[in-house]
Design a protein around this motif. Sequence first.
Motif, mmCIF file in Angstrom:
data_model
loop_
_atom_site.group_PDB
_atom_site.id
_atom_site.type_symbol
_atom_site.label_atom_id
_atom_site.label_comp_id
_atom_site.label_asym_id
_atom_site.label_seq_id
_atom_site.Cartn_x
_atom_site.Cartn_y
_atom_site.Cartn_z
ATOM 1 N N SER A 19 -49.502 26.434 22.612
ATOM 2 C CA SER A 19 -48.864 25.681 24.168
ATOM 3 C C SER A 19 -48.964 24.131 23.803
ATOM 4 O O SER A 19 -47.931 23.492 23.903
ATOM 5 C CB SER A 19 -49.583 25.929 25.317
ATOM 6 O OG SER A 19 -50.859 25.978 25.142
ATOM 7 N N ASN A 20 -50.001 23.555 23.050
ATOM 8 C CA ASN A 20 -49.921 22.154 22.717
ATOM 9 C C ASN A 20 -50.046 21.823 21.400
ATOM 10 O O ASN A 20 -49.939 20.481 21.145
ATOM 11 C CB ASN A 20 -51.225 21.448 23.497
ATOM 12 C CG ASN A 20 -51.309 21.561 25.010
ATOM 13 O OD1 ASN A 20 -49.971 20.933 25.506
ATOM 14 N ND2 ASN A 20 -52.013 21.669 25.753
ATOM 15 N N TYR A 21 -49.979 22.773 20.484
ATOM 16 C CA TYR A 21 -50.161 22.461 18.864
ATOM 17 C C TYR A 21 -49.063 23.214 18.175
ATOM 18 O O TYR A 21 -47.888 22.870 18.113
ATOM 19 C CB TYR A 21 -51.521 22.626 18.269
ATOM 20 C CG TYR A 21 -51.653 22.136 16.989
ATOM 21 C CD1 TYR A 21 -51.414 20.868 16.737
ATOM 22 C CD2 TYR A 21 -51.828 23.114 16.144
ATOM 23 C CE1 TYR A 21 -51.513 20.261 15.388
ATOM 24 C CE2 TYR A 21 -51.820 22.691 14.840
ATOM 25 C CZ TYR A 21 -51.784 21.461 14.405
ATOM 26 O OH TYR A 21 -51.868 21.097 13.122
ATOM 27 N N LEU B 83 -42.074 19.407 16.522
ATOM 28 C CA LEU B 83 -42.046 19.045 17.928
ATOM 29 C C LEU B 83 -40.432 19.328 18.095
ATOM 30 O O LEU B 83 -39.737 18.624 17.840
ATOM 31 C CB LEU B 83 -42.584 17.790 18.448
ATOM 32 C CG LEU B 83 -44.233 17.797 18.716
ATOM 33 C CD1 LEU B 83 -44.329 16.333 18.884
ATOM 34 C CD2 LEU B 83 -44.099 18.731 19.797
ATOM 35 N N LYS B 84 -40.234 19.878 19.371
ATOM 36 C CA LYS B 84 -38.884 19.949 19.822
ATOM 37 C C LYS B 84 -38.375 18.522 20.373
ATOM 38 O O LYS B 84 -39.128 17.881 21.407
ATOM 39 C CB LYS B 84 -38.676 20.853 20.833
ATOM 40 C CG LYS B 84 -37.316 21.228 21.302
ATOM 41 C CD LYS B 84 -37.491 22.533 22.504
ATOM 42 C CE LYS B 84 -37.801 22.045 23.645
ATOM 43 N NZ LYS B 84 -38.670 22.200 24.413
ATOM 44 N N LEU B 85 -37.397 17.798 19.798
ATOM 45 C CA LEU B 85 -37.017 16.668 20.220
ATOM 46 C C LEU B 85 -35.833 16.849 21.381
ATOM 47 O O LEU B 85 -34.914 17.333 21.374
ATOM 48 C CB LEU B 85 -36.429 15.641 19.064
ATOM 49 C CG LEU B 85 -37.486 15.549 18.000
ATOM 50 C CD1 LEU B 85 -36.742 14.625 17.123
ATOM 51 C CD2 LEU B 85 -38.480 14.372 18.650
ATOM 52 N N ALA B 86 -36.321 15.910 22.444
ATOM 53 C CA ALA B 86 -35.430 16.006 23.480
ATOM 54 C C ALA B 86 -34.064 15.264 22.998
ATOM 55 O O ALA B 86 -34.148 14.257 22.350
ATOM 56 C CB ALA B 86 -36.077 15.494 24.664
ATOM 57 N N VAL C 215 -46.156 14.608 25.211
ATOM 58 C CA VAL C 215 -44.968 14.153 24.463
ATOM 59 C C VAL C 215 -44.022 15.545 24.333
ATOM 60 O O VAL C 215 -44.636 16.388 23.956
ATOM 61 C CB VAL C 215 -45.692 13.921 23.057
ATOM 62 C CG1 VAL C 215 -44.287 13.469 22.176
ATOM 63 C CG2 VAL C 215 -46.685 12.844 22.834
ATOM 64 N N GLU C 216 -42.910 15.410 24.676
ATOM 65 C CA GLU C 216 -42.000 16.146 24.904
ATOM 66 C C GLU C 216 -42.577 17.214 25.972
ATOM 67 O O GLU C 216 -43.154 17.036 26.814
ATOM 68 C CB GLU C 216 -41.693 17.186 23.508
ATOM 69 C CG GLU C 216 -41.357 16.013 22.312
ATOM 70 C CD GLU C 216 -40.028 15.358 22.487
ATOM 71 O OE1 GLU C 216 -39.327 15.632 23.561
ATOM 72 O OE2 GLU C 216 -39.674 14.212 21.863
ATOM 73 N N ASP C 217 -42.649 18.532 25.539
ATOM 74 C CA ASP C 217 -43.219 19.390 26.497
ATOM 75 C C ASP C 217 -44.907 19.816 26.225
ATOM 76 O O ASP C 217 -45.520 20.678 26.686
ATOM 77 C CB ASP C 217 -42.568 20.607 26.440
ATOM 78 C CG ASP C 217 -42.432 21.348 25.115
ATOM 79 O OD1 ASP C 217 -42.966 20.760 24.094
ATOM 80 O OD2 ASP C 217 -42.006 22.539 25.041
ATOM 81 N N LYS C 218 -45.478 18.979 25.187
ATOM 82 C CA LYS C 218 -47.017 19.237 24.934
ATOM 83 C C LYS C 218 -47.919 18.023 25.296
ATOM 84 O O LYS C 218 -47.410 16.932 25.529
ATOM 85 C CB LYS C 218 -46.931 19.724 23.644
ATOM 86 C CG LYS C 218 -46.033 20.564 23.021
ATOM 87 C CD LYS C 218 -46.507 21.130 21.620
ATOM 88 C CE LYS C 218 -45.578 22.379 21.294
ATOM 89 N NZ LYS C 218 -45.744 23.144 20.127
#
Lengths: 768, 119, 167
Positions: A721-723, A764-767, C96-99
């Motif tokens: 979820s965070n990494y 990381l998914k970039l917005a 950052v973003e969703d994390k």
Amino acid sequence: MDPLAELKQTFFQECEELLGALEQKLQLLDEGSSDPEDVNAAFRAIHSIKGGAGAFGCTELVGFAHVFEAALDHLRSGRVALEDAPFTLFLRCSDAVADLVAAARNDETAPVRPDLLAALEQVGQAKAAAPAAPAEAPPAPAADAPVGIAALGNLLAMVDAKMGTPAPTASAAANDGWDDDEPAAVASVRKPGHDVCIKITPEADLFRRVIEPRVAIGILPADEIVSVSCDLSHVPALETLDVTDCHMRFTVMMRTELSADEIVSKFDFTLANEEFEVEVLADSEAAAEPVAEAAPASAPEVPQNVAADLSAILARLGPATDAAPQPDIQPAAAPVAAPAAAAPAVPAAPAAPRTPARPVSNEAAARQRQAVSVRVDLDRIDRLMNLVGEIVITQSMLVECVRSLPYDVYAKTAEGILTLSRQTRELQDHVMAVRAQPVKAVFQRMPRLVRELAQTLGKEVKLVLEGENTEVDKTIIEELADPLTHMIRNSMDHGVETPEERIAAGKNPEGTIRLIAEHRAGRIVISVTDDGRGIGRDRLLAKARSRGLVGADEKLAPEEIDQLIFAAGLSTADAVSDISGRGVGMDVVRRNVESLGGRISVDSEPGRGCKFTLALPLTLAVLEGMVIRCGDDRYVIPIASVIETQHLANTPIEHLTFGQEVLRWRGEITPLHRLGAVMGSAGTRDENIIIIAETERGGNVGIAVDEIVGQQQVVVKSLESNYGAVAGASAATILGDGLVALILDVDSMLRVAASGTRQPVPELKLAG
Amino acid sequence: MKILAIDDTKTLLSLLSMTLRNAGHEVAEAENGEEGLARFDQFKPDLVITDLNMPIMDGIEFTRACRSRPAGQNTPIIVLTTENGAEIKAEGRRAGASAWMVKPFEPNTLLGLVARYQN
Amino acid sequence: MSLQLSEKHFTSAQPESAARRIVTFRVGDRTFGIDVGMVREIKGWQATTPLPHAAPHVRGVLNLRGVILAVYDLRTAIGLGSTEATATHVIVVVDVEDKTAGLLVDSVSDIVDVPVSAVRPAPDLERDEHGLIEGLVLLDTEIVALLDLAAVIRDGGDNQDKQLRVA
């Protein structure tokens, strides 16, 4: 998230439940149920879906549901007799509604089914409207109607329709789409629904809260209000009168189809729970339509709780027990009937009639269950679960602190800590129980699967579900659908024969598949049993031999042959079938199940049938783990993976030429891996302990570590979820000292050992 | 109708006022209770819709303050919140809240409730 | 110990209309900044659990009130080697973003409001070379490099041997 979208999601979730109910009730009716409540429940389900769909502008869904609802209404009103009703069509329509819901959920255009619509419109056309047969179709008591968003959408529609239009008449607007389009003929004679008495006793500060009684009561549909009376007897003497206080009490009588809960939810906006009381009065229509006609207005002038309740119960009993007196909703008459109905509640009366006792208590129990259940956001439960996880961690931290205390202090503290441990565990169990969901959610999808497959394969199959209310943690529920679908596909495709074959074998042309869930030894066990031909052992064995999975001369016991069905790439069907195929075999199912800590097995009896049994843990949120140390780092290895532990000194190690170490364990050559090297642990290592662990493929592996720290239940925390995914680990947990430890995944660790590659940083998914 | 909408979450506030404006109401916005009181005095709304948990001055304090001034004694105040506990609701009523609606709100439900106050 | 950032701490200082509120922090003699809105909290250094085979700037994971998040060493990301973390070092917890992630820095210096007009684009050279900064702000006494956090997390492991030059 957009709150409207959020709400829409809630509606779709409700749709799932409603669709399940719809399908289940239709199934019961198809199987010959004549319970009018089944008809009502089916009707309410589609009605609620329509209502919600209207509120969210799902036009196609509304359109289809409307026609479907109208068709079901013919059953409800008795215009079409149950034995003449086309339930197969209705079941197909419920599938179509499911498709429309799914389409609406994904913002896709839904397939319009003109064929089904046309067929639906035929329902009730053939038979001229015969007068309602009351025994078959009493109106919905509606006490258990869903009070969720769908229902709310309905109410709104009604409120909106009435708002701003001057004094609507009793006949409902014909085409407002989602209103209750009750036939005008019925409405003019006797409005459908039940009589409801609402007593409003506002707090004195009502006006200071700027609530006008007009506004509070006006939330009810105007044309359903029979009378509103105001009781001024509580106005104090002039000398003490404060005009800003409200001393008025109101009694509203209405004739409505709204359930008590629905009415409560309307008042809930403005009034406190203590300020009003909603009481559904005797359901006069259910038993005695013609008699009731004159009654409603005069009936419950002075509603007496007991009398009204009793007559309500009697009214419900009416159709079921011949002996019950015809209920008369006049309260005066009720006491006459009271002794009989009240008897079951008095333990001292041994002569209490047995017949009415059961329905009454069932009804009461059902009501009670309803009253005490609440709908809770899953997020909240997850947060609660997290918090409990925190407590578990804090508690194990305390245990560690206590260990270092001097003995006399320790003894005193230890007892408290022990109690705390027990309570913590209990708390955890209870929260887990709250999270638990019945497997129904998954089971409900299976009848459709079976129907569709039966059609494709030209087979006749009856699906029997048992133990749908067996509960498991939601983490497991999510993982059940795939293996179940697979097991059922397999039974449908390979197990059950065609009707001709079955007749030839002297069997019922219709095959039966039983899907059964139960709790056993702290696990959930689900079995899929068919009465088909069983596993074709000769063919399976021949295939395994040709693939080299079984040696040419190797002799296998029949049971061993059956287990080959889980071997990779073995399918007994001659051509790869698109039914059980989809490129995925039972081997994949087994691997997935085992990666969840579960087991799957098969028992087959040639010519008689086949049984798949799936056993899974009740949760994935916590696991029993062995805490080990390697250098400076600690890891958790699931106990389920550990076969045994031993000292290195007792185990001869051999080195193969390419650097791979192996050891002999129970006579088998078993590869050995040093955890510290694989996971890159810091610090010096002595690697004195070897853990023998089981891999997914059933092989064994030795893992060298420094120390076994202990064994404990750990709370599984996501790394993703965070990494992101971490090679070698499935997740992480938090140990007693607050530090994180990785939970090892033996198979993933072996892959790391094999490749030794550096892991890229998760993307990381970039917005946009 | 003139409606004052108070919510500290910008998006929710815009959604709320958009919903109300689309239904033909005149809307003033405020992001907390204190700002709400100031807007209340200038704007003189016919109805107030307020969030509960806000910085500086929360919805309960706002309602209480509103009820304590002459102009605010006859204005319906709808609390729109995620809170649904009996205790907090009772506190809301004691402060003088007219209606209580739980978020996420369904626009039609809200408009239906608002329309009850229209005439 | 941790300091929870919330709007309440700043209500006295009214930002001008087109201003960005920046949290600045230091690594060595460099000053970096990120928008205050991305900062969830600032906490003292706490030991992390290393992750196997992770990129060099990934210090490991830690437990923040039951949530597991990864900590990234900003010093490594800008090519100055690994931080010898002590109790005085600081982890800036950011969204950052969703994390949620932690950024290991030497110290947090300030919270400043800068007009949007004062933010200069990062010189081309820097962008080509590292792509970790999105702009520069010239304050009275120093230059603040505004970090592109997503890039720091994603690419920060590639700068092990290079030095990030800021003005």
